[in-house]
Design an enzyme around this catalytic site. Structure first.
Site, PDB file in Angstrom:
ATOM      1  N   LYS A  89     -35.985  -5.889 -26.453  1.00 26.77           N
ATOM      2  CA  LYS A  89     -34.963  -5.054 -25.627  1.00 26.77           C
ATOM      3  C   LYS A  89     -34.832  -5.458 -24.388  1.00 26.77           C
ATOM      4  CE  LYS A  89     -33.617  -0.347 -25.412  1.00 26.77           C
ATOM      5  NZ  LYS A  89     -33.271  -0.106 -24.022  1.00 26.77           N
TER       6      LYS A  89
ATOM      7  N   CYS B 251     -37.897  29.237   3.913  1.00 29.03           N
ATOM      8  CA  CYS B 251     -37.102  28.075   3.734  1.00 29.03           C
ATOM      9  C   CYS B 251     -37.497  27.287   4.895  1.00 29.03           C
ATOM     10  CB  CYS B 251     -35.486  28.352   3.651  1.00 29.03           C
ATOM     11  SG  CYS B 251     -34.568  26.850   3.693  1.00 29.03           S
TER      12      CYS B 251
ATOM     13  N   CYS C  63     -34.111  26.712   7.211  1.00 28.42           N
ATOM     14  CA  CYS C  63     -33.687  28.027   7.574  1.00 28.42           C
ATOM     15  C   CYS C  63     -34.482  29.031   8.313  1.00 28.42           C
ATOM     16  CB  CYS C  63     -32.263  28.533   7.254  1.00 28.42           C
ATOM     17  SG  CYS C  63     -32.422  29.290   5.672  1.00 28.42           S
TER      18      CYS C  63
ATOM     19  N   SER D 134     -25.513   3.705 -28.152  1.00 28.38           N
ATOM     20  CA  SER D 134     -26.904   3.236 -27.500  1.00 28.38           C
ATOM     21  C   SER D 134     -27.851   3.313 -28.717  1.00 28.38           C
ATOM     22  CB  SER D 134     -27.165   4.195 -26.374  1.00 28.38           C
ATOM     23  OG  SER D 134     -26.889   5.606 -26.846  1.00 28.38           O
TER      24      SER D 134
ATOM     25  N   CYS E 261     -34.519  29.710  -1.598  1.00 30.59           N
ATOM     26  CA  CYS E 261     -33.922  30.412  -0.044  1.00 30.59           C
ATOM     27  C   CYS E 261     -33.069  31.194  -0.375  1.00 30.59           C
ATOM     28  CB  CYS E 261     -33.599  29.160   0.636  1.00 30.59           C
ATOM     29  SG  CYS E 261     -32.571  29.664   2.335  1.00 30.59           S
TER      30      CYS E 261
ATOM     31  N   CYS F 113     -28.076  28.516   5.449  1.00 27.22           N
ATOM     32  CA  CYS F 113     -29.167  27.477   5.403  1.00 27.22           C
ATOM     33  C   CYS F 113     -28.214  26.413   5.486  1.00 27.22           C
ATOM     34  CB  CYS F 113     -29.593  27.810   3.994  1.00 27.22           C
ATOM     35  SG  CYS F 113     -30.735  26.534   3.857  1.00 27.22           S
TER      36      CYS F 113
ATOM     37  N   GLU G 121     -36.185  -7.875 -32.268  1.00 28.87           N
ATOM     38  CA  GLU G 121     -36.006  -8.597 -31.006  1.00 28.87           C
ATOM     39  C   GLU G 121     -36.206  -7.785 -29.869  1.00 28.87           C
ATOM     40  OE1 GLU G 121     -31.370  -8.630 -30.776  1.00 28.87           O
ATOM     41  OE2 GLU G 121     -31.839  -7.355 -32.530  1.00 28.87           O
TER      42      GLU G 121
ATOM     43  N   ASP H 283       0.933   4.261  -2.747  1.00 31.35           N
ATOM     44  CA  ASP H 283       0.552   5.666  -2.155  1.00 31.35           C
ATOM     45  C   ASP H 283       1.757   6.283  -2.970  1.00 31.35           C
ATOM     46  OD1 ASP H 283      -1.059   4.974   0.758  1.00 31.35           O
ATOM     47  OD2 ASP H 283      -1.818   4.799  -1.119  1.00 31.35           O
TER      48      ASP H 283
ATOM     49  N   ASP I 165     -33.987  -5.635 -20.486  1.00 37.17           N
ATOM     50  CA  ASP I 165     -33.609  -4.516 -19.455  1.00 37.17           C
ATOM     51  C   ASP I 165     -32.769  -4.903 -18.539  1.00 37.17           C
ATOM     52  OD1 ASP I 165     -33.819  -2.051 -18.436  1.00 37.17           O
ATOM     53  OD2 ASP I 165     -35.953  -2.660 -17.331  1.00 37.17           O
TER      54      ASP I 165
ATOM     55  N   GLU J 169     -26.269  -8.444 -23.418  1.00 36.81           N
ATOM     56  CA  GLU J 169     -27.073  -7.724 -22.183  1.00 36.81           C
ATOM     57  C   GLU J 169     -26.735  -8.717 -21.071  1.00 36.81           C
ATOM     58  OE1 GLU J 169     -27.968  -4.738 -23.067  1.00 36.81           O
ATOM     59  OE2 GLU J 169     -29.396  -4.240 -21.275  1.00 36.81           O
TER      60      GLU J 169
ATOM     61  N   ARG K 110     -20.441  -0.830 -20.378  1.00 41.28           N
ATOM     62  CA  ARG K 110     -20.515   0.060 -21.334  1.00 41.28           C
ATOM     63  C   ARG K 110     -19.841   1.436 -21.099  1.00 41.28           C
ATOM     64  NH1 ARG K 110     -23.741   4.217 -22.868  1.00 41.28           N
ATOM     65  NH2 ARG K 110     -24.540   4.199 -24.730  1.00 41.28           N
TER      66      ARG K 110
ATOM     67  N   LYS L 124     -40.035   1.559 -27.604  1.00 41.86           N
ATOM     68  CA  LYS L 124     -40.364   1.256 -26.076  1.00 41.86           C
ATOM     69  C   LYS L 124     -41.540   1.026 -26.024  1.00 41.86           C
ATOM     70  CE  LYS L 124     -37.296   2.180 -23.575  1.00 41.86           C
ATOM     71  NZ  LYS L 124     -36.364   3.282 -23.151  1.00 41.86           N
TER      72      LYS L 124
ATOM     73  N   TYR M 131     -26.427  -9.987 -28.765  1.00 35.94           N
ATOM     74  CA  TYR M 131     -27.184  -9.147 -29.817  1.00 35.94           C
ATOM     75  C   TYR M 131     -26.347  -8.350 -30.736  1.00 35.94           C
ATOM     76  CZ  TYR M 131     -27.375  -5.779 -26.210  1.00 35.94           C
ATOM     77  OH  TYR M 131     -27.118  -4.779 -25.243  1.00 35.94           O
TER      78      TYR M 131
ATOM     79  N   ASP N 174       0.740  -1.255  -0.037  1.00 42.74           N
ATOM     80  CA  ASP N 174      -0.005  -0.028   0.051  1.00 42.74           C
ATOM     81  C   ASP N 174       0.826   1.136   0.231  1.00 42.74           C
ATOM     82  OD1 ASP N 174      -2.912  -1.177   2.097  1.00 42.74           O
ATOM     83  OD2 ASP N 174      -2.135  -1.405   0.172  1.00 42.74           O
ATOM     84  N   ALA N 175       1.914   1.237   0.782  1.00 44.48           N
ATOM     85  CA  ALA N 175       2.626   2.451   0.876  1.00 44.48           C
ATOM     86  C   ALA N 175       3.436   2.680  -0.352  1.00 44.48           C
ATOM     87  CB  ALA N 175       3.849   2.252   1.881  1.00 44.48           C
ATOM     88  N   ASP N 176       3.845   1.668  -1.214  1.00 47.85           N
ATOM     89  CA  ASP N 176       4.626   1.953  -2.633  1.00 47.85           C
ATOM     90  C   ASP N 176       3.461   2.482  -3.426  1.00 47.85           C
ATOM     91  OD1 ASP N 176       6.871  -1.010  -2.520  1.00 47.85           O
ATOM     92  OD2 ASP N 176       6.748   1.131  -1.650  1.00 47.85           O
TER      93      ASP N 176
ATOM     94  N   LYS O 253     -33.318  -3.569 -36.208  1.00 42.25           N
ATOM     95  CA  LYS O 253     -32.101  -3.243 -37.114  1.00 42.25           C
ATOM     96  C   LYS O 253     -32.186  -3.828 -38.546  1.00 42.25           C
ATOM     97  CE  LYS O 253     -29.773  -4.661 -32.721  1.00 42.25           C
ATOM     98  NZ  LYS O 253     -29.288  -5.551 -31.921  1.00 42.25           N
TER      99      LYS O 253
HETATM  100  S1  IVH Z   1     -28.368  -3.063 -29.937  1.00 34.18           S
HETATM  101  C1  IVH Z   1     -25.019  -0.752 -31.957  1.00 34.18           C
HETATM  102  N1  IVH Z   1     -29.911  -4.666 -29.091  1.00 34.18           N
HETATM  103  O1  IVH Z   1     -30.402  -1.125 -24.983  1.00 34.18           O
HETATM  104  C2  IVH Z   1     -26.432  -1.287 -31.300  1.00 34.18           C
HETATM  105  N2  IVH Z   1     -29.283  -3.325 -27.454  1.00 34.18           N
HETATM  106  O2  IVH Z   1     -31.143   1.840 -25.048  1.00 34.18           O
HETATM  107  C3  IVH Z   1     -26.317  -1.172 -29.849  1.00 34.18           C
HETATM  108  N3  IVH Z   1     -30.440  -3.392 -25.425  1.00 34.18           N
HETATM  109  O3  IVH Z   1     -26.855   0.076 -24.683  1.00 34.18           O
HETATM  110  C4  IVH Z   1     -27.357  -1.988 -29.097  1.00 34.18           C
HETATM  111  N4  IVH Z   1     -31.386  -4.988 -25.710  1.00 34.18           N
HETATM  112  O4  IVH Z   1     -27.583  -2.070 -23.340  1.00 34.18           O
HETATM  113  C5  IVH Z   1     -29.395  -3.928 -28.897  1.00 34.18           C
HETATM  114  N5  IVH Z   1     -31.754  -6.485 -28.314  1.00 34.18           N
HETATM  115  C6  IVH Z   1     -30.811  -5.334 -28.050  1.00 34.18           C
HETATM  116  C7  IVH Z   1     -30.910  -4.688 -26.971  1.00 34.18           C
HETATM  117  C8  IVH Z   1     -30.098  -3.575 -26.523  1.00 34.18           C
HETATM  118  C9  IVH Z   1     -31.163  -4.321 -24.596  1.00 34.18           C
HETATM  119  C10 IVH Z   1     -29.592  -2.196 -24.626  1.00 34.18           C
HETATM  120  C11 IVH Z   1     -28.161  -1.962 -24.603  1.00 34.18           C
HETATM  121  C12 IVH Z   1     -28.140  -0.544 -25.246  1.00 34.18           C
HETATM  122  C13 IVH Z   1     -29.379   0.001 -24.680  1.00 34.18           C
HETATM  123  C14 IVH Z   1     -29.770   1.223 -25.698  1.00 34.18           C
END
Ligand code: IVH
Length: 703
Positions: free
Chosen positions: A127, A427, A430, A91, A445, A451, A125, A46, A129, A183, A148, A323, A235, A42-44, A299
């Site tokens: 998406k 506020c 205060c 994204s 405020c 405050c 496909e 730091d 979560d 994912e 990411r 979405k 994906y 740790d010392a090195d 895509k």
């Molecule tokens: S494609 C260049 N496919 O959604 C293409 N993304 O809102 C990049 N995600 O950061 C992403 N399911 O984390 C792709 N079937 C899917 C996905 C997907 C979830 C997420 C991914 C991305 C985010 C963007």
């Protein structure tokens, strides 16, 4: 090698040593955090960090983009090293209704120059979560896994990724270099079991499967990750030594045959009607999939088309996320609390009877401001048909994406409270007057640093990353020290050591602090007595003066004395000093007024002066235009810049002796074109001018 005193280093030595230090520190971080096998004491460690900071303090302009001193928070507190992605992780842009999908298809066909009767094929496909992960295989062996992050740089979570069953260690017949992206997620069943286990052990429980997945993947101890049932769907891909296929669907099939899980609901669709049909099909199965999805991703199937279409700054043109609509729930609004922020803003928060919205238990929601509660917008027009919101009301709450829950509507038929909510004019923290300036939606405020809520938030801002960034003095410590009366304003931080007979003595006796950590904190504070002007301006926490404005101001005025005098001279908000401030590109009237009033407000000034007396404020670098490759050249910026604001880019170019113009002509020497550049780029091409992207431009002017 003998270590030279920092004072005797020349620029070349300093640059080389900083590079060496960055490498050594990164290696030590890797050994410690990722491999769990520290190589140095740790010392090195730091010692290396301190040496790095000392050299940086003397040569601030040599500070590296990957400087270890910027990684303190991230790499040490969180423990992961950073990884630069070979190919940026993108994204997706979002679509919310059927019309958006028709528009997307039109834009694709227009981009590709296809006629209305030519159908484009897309994959559709779910998406997922979860959180995205990039896996790098070299010669079929898993070498690295990275989150990411900001798209350009993520965290190295290789050890943790190796514990996930869906991620193969070895691949047969894979391209020499293959980055697989997908994912990481947790199933509903595994999530419920994990939370039950955690609750039993008195451990932390998670709000939803995505948080659980993220918390589990980002564990410093990979044996914990091993116990968490994470899964992975592939994906997409990053760097490849050879193409996977000619189509998106073909590439997904290839990834599956290499041993990855791919989503069985992935299908090829021909045109928008087909895409929407697949959307409905996936939406209908959403509740029974056993894991969370939040939409459908389309895509362009032909990878040749994808390559032609390319990317905007952070999203591909050939893909879009459709979405699912935001989820809604009704619940009772138990009370309205008022929180006070750094700039004194009074923010109303709805305390709700807990309710599940889209899988997440919600008990707080934002109410924005007093007009929103009263049922009108900032211009006085009715919202929600003019219905106000009262304590005790039944309200409709929604969540859209990751954002803070909001209150959308109120049910008047269930109202029992016959008095409207009265927004406080003093506020709550205060007791100072809370004033609403004309044209401002927010009541503030007026108590300033007396405050406690404002003082704490200001102190937290003061020690934050882009401000003073004092190692060991984070938001938590600041709050503690404030509550104990140790620090009330920034200057107190620098008097902590001497201010209390012996601050060191006191701190050592506190719970959670030892001899070493206390000494370390005081060293870290001392280190920050020498600090660049831009950080000081930003740290003051003046409303509207963010990081990029602070940079502009520092560059313009150069040093603290000049800056401070200019602000005093600008106090009448007219005259030469005021005009000079307003003439800085990127500084508008709102910012200028806020800055000048703060710098001339007596209490605020006294506090700033006390602080400055403790500091050695370094002048801003003024790149000289001598030997500048762009001196005398006319430069035009167009499109989106990703690494700096337009105003910063202009200021830097001008500092290097270039003339920045807004339009392209035969006199233009260089066009810097970011994503989304349009007619200017076309014109520059026609005129045969030099066209650079942002990276090439930065390289030309030396980073
Ligand atoms: S494609 C260049 N496919 O959604 C293409 N993304 O809102 C990049 N995600 O950061 C992403 N399911 O984390 C792709 N079937 C899917 C996905 C997907 C979830 C997420 C991914 C991305 C985010 C963007």
């Amino acid at each position: 090698m003998a270590v030279k005193a920092v004072e005797t280093l020349n620029e070349k030595d300093a640059r080389e040593e900083l590079a060496e230090l960055a490498e050594k520190i990164a290696a030590a971080n890797r050994a410690y955090h990722t491999e769990d096998a520290p190589e140095i004491s740790d010392a090195d460690y730091d010692g290396l960090k301190r040496r790095n900071s000392e050299i940086e303090a003397r040569f601030p302009h040599l500070k590296r983009a990957d400087s270890p001193s910027d990684q303190v928070g991230a790499a040490l507190a969180e423990g992961f090293t950073k990884v630069r992605h070979a190919v940026r992780m993108m994204s997706l842009s979002n679509a919310f209704d059927d019309e958006d999908i028709a528009d997307f298809d039109i834009s694709v066909r227009r981009y590709l120059g296809l006629s209305a009767d030519e159908t484009v094929s897309y994959t559709a496909e779910p998406k997922i979560d979860g959180l995205s992960l990039s896996l790098r295989y070299e010669n079929g062996i898993l070498m690295q896994a990275a989150t990411r992050g900001d798209g350009a740089e993520g965290e190295n979570v290789t050890a943790n990724a190796r514990t996930i069953d869906d991620i193969p260690e070895r691949l047969d017949g894979a391209p020499e270099i293959l980055e697989v992206r997908g994912e990481v997620y947790m199933s509903h069943a595994d999530f419920a079991a994990l939370n039950a286990r955690q609750a039993e052990r008195g451990g932390k429980t998670f709000a939803n499967p995505r948080n659980a997945a993220a918390g589990s993947l980002r564990q410093l101890d990979s044996s914990i990750t091993r116990d968490r049932p994470l899964r992975f769907f592939a994906y997409s891909w990053g760097e490849l030594s050879e193409p996977l296929s000619e189509t998106q669907m073909g590439a997904i099939d290839r990834l599956r045959s290499l041993g990855f899980q791919t989503n069985a609901l992935t299908a090829v669709c021909h045109g928008p009607d087909d895409m929407l049909a697949q959307f409905r099909k996936i939406e209908a199965q959403r509740a029974t999939l056993g894991y969370d999805i939040d939409g459908v991703v389309y895509k362009v199937n032909d990878l040749g088309f994808q390559a032609r279409m390319g990317f905007r700054s952070t999203t591909p043109r050939w893909a879009i996320a459709h979405k699912f609509p935001a989820e809604l729930a009704w619940t009772r609004l138990e009370s309205i609390d008022i929180q006070v922020g750094r700039t004194g803003a009074l923010s109303p928060v709805a305390r709700l009877a807990p309710v599940t919205v889209g899988g997440v238990v919600v008990s707080n929601a934002t109410l924005h401001n007093e007009d929103y509660i009263a049922g009108r917008d900032n211009e006085g027009n009715p919202i929600r048909d003019g219905k106000d919101i009262r304590e005790g009301d039944w309200v409709q709450v929604y969540r859209a994406g990751d954002v803070i829950p909001k209150v959308a509507d109120v049910d008047l038929s269930r109202r029992t409270n016959d008095t409207a909510f009265v927004f406080p004019e003093v506020c709550p923290e205060c007791g100072s007057d809370a004033i609403r300036e004309p044209g401002d939606a927010v009541r503030r405020c007026s108590g300033g640093m007396i405050c406690p809520a404002q003082a704490i938030e200001k102190l937290k801002h003061f020690v934050s990353r882009a401000a003073f960034d004092i190692e060991g003095l984070g938001a938590k410590q600041v709050e503690q020290f404030y509550n104990d009366g140790w620090i009330k304003e920034p200057a107190d931080i620098f008097e902590l050591k001497s201010g209390y007979g012996s601050g060191l003595q006191q701190l050592r006796n506190r719970e959670g602090w030892g001899e070493k950590s206390a000494a370390k904190l005081f060293d870290a504070i001392d280190e920050r007595r020498t600090i660049p002007l831009r950080r000081v301006i930003f740290a003051l926490g003046i409303r509207h003066v963010g990081e990029s404005a602070s940079n502009l101001l520092a560059r313009h005025y150069g040093g603290w004395t000049t800056f401070e005098k200019a602000m005093v001279d600008a106090a009448p908000m007219e005259g030469a000093a005021w005009d000079e401030l307003m003439a800085i590109d990127g500084v508008g009237a709102v910012l200028a007024q806020s800055l000048v009033s703060a710098m001339n407000q007596p209490a605020e000034r006294a506090s700033i002066d006390r602080l400055v007396a403790h500091l050695h404020i370094q002048d801003a670098e003024r790149p000289n235009s001598e030997g500048s490759p762009v001196a005398g050249k006319t430069v035009v910026f167009t499109g989106t810049l990703e690494k700096m604001t337009r105003a910063e880019a202009k200021a830097r170019a001008e500092a290097l002796g270039a003339k920045v113009s807004g339009s392209v002509s035969a006199k233009t020497d260089i066009l810097v074109a970011g994503p989304g550049a349009g007619s200017k780029e076309k014109k520059a091409q026609e005129l045969g001018l030099t066209i650079l992207d942002e990276d090439a431009w930065l390289e030309l002017i030396g980073g």
